[in-house]
Every structure is written in C-alpha cells, then in structure tokens.
Design a protein around this motif. Structure first.
Motif, PDB file in Angstrom:
ATOM      1  N   THR A   1      -1.108   0.884  -2.192  1.00  0.00           N
ATOM      2  CA  THR A   1      -0.698   0.262  -1.332  1.00  0.00           C
ATOM      3  C   THR A   1       0.554   0.046  -0.799  1.00  0.00           C
ATOM      4  OG1 THR A   1       0.746  -0.362  -3.642  1.00  0.00           O
ATOM      5  CG2 THR A   1      -1.561  -1.914  -2.811  1.00  0.00           C
ATOM      6  N   CYS A   2       0.894   1.882  -0.798  1.00  0.00           N
ATOM      7  CA  CYS A   2       1.936   1.821  -0.291  1.00  0.00           C
ATOM      8  C   CYS A   2       1.764   2.539   0.882  1.00  0.00           C
ATOM      9  CB  CYS A   2       3.252   3.253  -0.881  1.00  0.00           C
ATOM     10  SG  CYS A   2       2.075   4.344  -1.479  1.00  0.00           S
TER      11      CYS A   2
ATOM     12  N   VAL B   1      11.021  -3.990  -3.458  1.00  0.00           N
ATOM     13  CA  VAL B   1       9.771  -4.159  -2.528  1.00  0.00           C
ATOM     14  C   VAL B   1       9.273  -5.103  -2.231  1.00  0.00           C
ATOM     15  CG1 VAL B   1       9.559  -1.470  -2.775  1.00  0.00           C
ATOM     16  CG2 VAL B   1       8.579  -3.176  -4.372  1.00  0.00           C
ATOM     17  N   CYS B   2       8.254  -5.448  -1.951  1.00  0.00           N
ATOM     18  CA  CYS B   2       7.315  -7.074  -2.066  1.00  0.00           C
ATOM     19  C   CYS B   2       5.978  -6.217  -1.336  1.00  0.00           C
ATOM     20  CB  CYS B   2       7.651  -7.941   0.051  1.00  0.00           C
ATOM     21  SG  CYS B   2       9.622  -8.324  -0.413  1.00  0.00           S
ATOM     22  N   ARG B   3       5.304  -7.400  -2.548  1.00  0.00           N
ATOM     23  CA  ARG B   3       3.552  -7.283  -1.637  1.00  0.00           C
ATOM     24  C   ARG B   3       3.411  -8.070  -1.309  1.00  0.00           C
ATOM     25  NH1 ARG B   3       0.202  -4.697  -6.641  1.00  0.00           N
ATOM     26  NH2 ARG B   3      -1.591  -4.889  -4.142  1.00  0.00           N
TER      27      ARG B   3
ATOM     28  N   GLN C   1       2.263  -2.486   1.054  1.00  0.00           N
ATOM     29  CA  GLN C   1       3.985  -2.962   0.563  1.00  0.00           C
ATOM     30  C   GLN C   1       4.573  -2.470   0.948  1.00  0.00           C
ATOM     31  OE1 GLN C   1       4.083  -0.355  -3.628  1.00  0.00           O
ATOM     32  NE2 GLN C   1       5.806   0.425  -2.674  1.00  0.00           N
TER      33      GLN C   1
END
Length: 82
Positions: A4-5, A31-33, A47
């Motif tokens: 995701t990053c 962080v945010c997803r 992310q």
C-alpha cells in the motif's frame, strides 16, 4: 502483490481525468489508509499522509499509480544476508 505504501493517488484537482473513486478513508495517526475502486471494480489500497487524505472523501474521483522501485530477487531457499 503491491504494498500500500507504493500506491500513489492523485485527486481530480491535479489531473484532467480521473477514473477511480475513493470508497473509504481511515485515519491511523501519522498515516491514512485509502480504499479505491478502479473502473473494472477492482479494489486497491493506498497509504498516504493525513494532509493528503483530507481532500479524499468517499466518492472523490482519483487517478491511481504505482511507484516504481528496484527489487532484489533470490531463488527460494537462498540466504539473503550474512
């Protein structure tokens, strides 16, 4: 599988056309997803920073890309370090 990053999201304000749509944003501290649905129905997780996620409400049109990175492949069972 893509981490995701490594997934990058650009909002409609930065792009002339954006085909994907934000489904959900989860704030996780530093962080945010972000969960995004692609035009074909596939789901992608990304992310991002809380500052960038502020503009990503559900339904927001976005473009999705993957950051390129060098990889190091080894045969199964090979040692990867000392």
């Amino acid at each position: 599988s893509t981490r995701t990053c490594s997934v990058r999201i650009a909002g409609a304000l930065r792009l002339a056309s954006a085909a994907a749509r934000v489904l959900a944003v989860s704030f996780l501290g530093s962080v945010c997803r972000v969960q995004v649905e692609l035009p074909g129905g596939e789901l992608v997780g990304a992310q991002t920073s809380p500052e960038d996620a502020i503009a990503l409400a559900p339904g927001t049109p976005v473009a999705v890309g993957v950051q390129t990175a060098a990889i190091f492949a080894v045969k199964d069972g090979e040692a990867t370090g000392p």
